[in-house]
Motif scaffolding. Structure first.
Motif: not given
Length: 480
Positions: A102-104, A110-112, A415-422
């Protein structure tokens, strides 16, 4: 009689003292940046809830952390429909080969990317690869709260990106902010201006900065270039962004040219840009005429390479971004287009007593959709909340609410289908803020970064972006 009166007064005094002691329990967590230890006179008889184990909270959140069946973001869907299903499947396969299903990413390495076909940074990376023929700089807007004010974190991210991809200058700067006294990337002094903020004003239309300025009679702005960071002091191009139906003018004098120069501000119903191509180290600009003139800010930059704008607004939770004016943002994009918008929020939401942030997830989901409507040609990267510590009996520890909010933010990205960074993971995860404070990378409120701490996170984000660009370039090569 006097003895009875004195005894009554003593009882009243003792009662007031008791109330005062009990009221200490409701003192704020910090005063003037100093952490306060909780005072609770009733601690021995108060029924305390069982302390929450961070390990158990992490497990609960991981069990809930599933990708929804459908993405609520039409922007990502429309972009993915331009690529055939076979290529989308290939992108998914490549992505899962490199990352987890799931990319987490718990480490912020890395960028999710939660977009269909993992095209969440397609516009940004495509612009970077075409920057030499783009005829404008690649632009990033970083929106956030006090975590990045004064160019903390953003200054070092900008410096790293400009060193890698070219470009000069600090980018967009509001006429004045609360950080003017300590921002190391530019020195400004404004006099004679009236300001409006998105945080308090509901009558004006706002764009990304959330600030708007009206010049009074002979309002002035003194700008002095900074030299602390590379590529900030040698920029010959200064831009003024304004609008107004009444013509005005700018009268200015610089240290390079002591003669007074007057520049006309033509009447413009929508945002316009006036450029001053004069090299200077320090200049004073005086505004006159234009009774309805609205000034958004200035920009020092080159028309090539990469530009990173800092749009920090202290006290902003991010939820008020749904009040940005779509038409104004479209008009602003025509003269100052963006390829990537980074959203950094959360510190003003985290509360020691709250562990359910479904309301924030719902609100930010609508904010992301609104931002995509405002800037349809820009990708969006959501930064997760940073670590924040609170004082227990013996030490400072990660506030459990940080993990709960981080979960809600990741759900927003999914839910919005964007990128995420932790960001939390990149700092080192649980109790990393304690280490940051010990290293003088963060202030003793165990919440805000110092410039040195900002440099650490900027490097981690820069590395994550480069790693994601490698995947993008490899995928593009495989598809062709």
């Amino acid at each position: 009689m006097n003895k009875e009166n004195n005894f009554g007064r003593l009882l009243i005094l003792l009662f007031i003292t008791l109330l005062g002691g009990i009221s200490l329990y409701w003192l704020p967590e910090t005063i003037w940046g100093h952490q306060l230890k909780k005072v609770d006179l009733l601690s021995d008889i108060r029924i305390k809830p069982e302390p929450l184990s961070l390990d158990s909270l992490i497990k609960q959140l991981e069990e809930q952390d599933t990708i929804p069946d459908s993405i609520e973001n039409p922007d990502t869907l429309s972009l993915s429909l331009k690529i055939d299903s076979a290529n989308l499947a290939l992108r998914d396969s490549l992505y899962k080969t490199i990352y987890t299903a799931d990319g987490a990413d718990s480490l912020g390495t890395h960028i999710e990317d939660y977009s269909i076909g993992h095209l969440g940074l397609n516009r940004f990376f495509s612009a970077l690869n075409k920057r030499k023929t783009l005829k404008r700089p690649v632009r990033i807007a970083v929106l956030g709260d006090s975590f990045i004010e004064g160019d903390i974190l953003v200054a070092d991210l900008r410096a790293a990106l400009q060193k890698k991809f070219g470009g000069q200058g600090v980018g967009f700067v509001p006429v004045f902010t609360v950080t003017d006294q300590f921002r190391p990337t530019i020195n400004q002094k404004a006099e004679g201006w009236k300001s409006y903020s998105l945080l308090k004003d509901t009558t004006h239309a706002f764009m990304l900065s959330g600030m708007l300025f009206n010049p009074g009679h002979n309002a002035s702005l003194t700008i002095k270039k900074a030299e602390k960071y590379p590529d900030l002091s040698n920029v010959p191009l200064l831009k003024f962004y304004y609008s107004g139906m009444t013509p005005g003018s700018i009268k200015y004098v610089t240290d390079i040219n002591p003669d007074t120069v007057i520049k006309t501000l033509p009447a413009k119903a929508s945002p316009a840009c006036i450029e001053i191509k004069k090299d200077f180290n320090q200049g004073t600009f005086v505004f006159s005429g234009g009774t309805d003139t609205q000034v958004f800010g200035t920009a020092l930059e080159e028309d090539e390479g990469i530009v990173v704008d800092n749009y920090s607004l202290r006290g902003n939770s991010g939820l008020i971004l749904d009040r940005l004016n779509i038409e104004l943002c479209h008009d602003f994009s025509d003269i100052r287009p963006y390829d990537l918008i980074i959203l950094q929020y959360g510190l003003n939401v985290v509360s020691e007593e709250v562990l359910n942030y479904g309301w924030y997830r719902s609100g930010m989901t609508e904010v992301v959709k609104h931002m995509q409507a405002c800037f349809p040609d820009a990708d969006i990267l959501l930064m997760g909340v940073s670590d924040r510590a609170y004082q227990t009996e013996d030490s400072f520890e990660t506030m459990p609410a940080v993990l709960a909010l981080l979960h809600a933010q990741r759900q927003t990205a999914k839910r919005t289908g964007i990128t995420f960074w932790n960001t939390f993971g990149a700092m080192g995860g649980v109790n990393s803020m304690t280490r940051y404070v010990e290293n003088n990378w963060a202030s003793k409120d165990y919440t805000h970064l110092s410039f040195r701490g900002g440099r650490e996170i900027a490097k981690a984000l820069f590395d994550a972006l480069l790693l994601e660009k490698e995947f993008y370039d490899e995928a593009e090569e495989s598809l062709h």
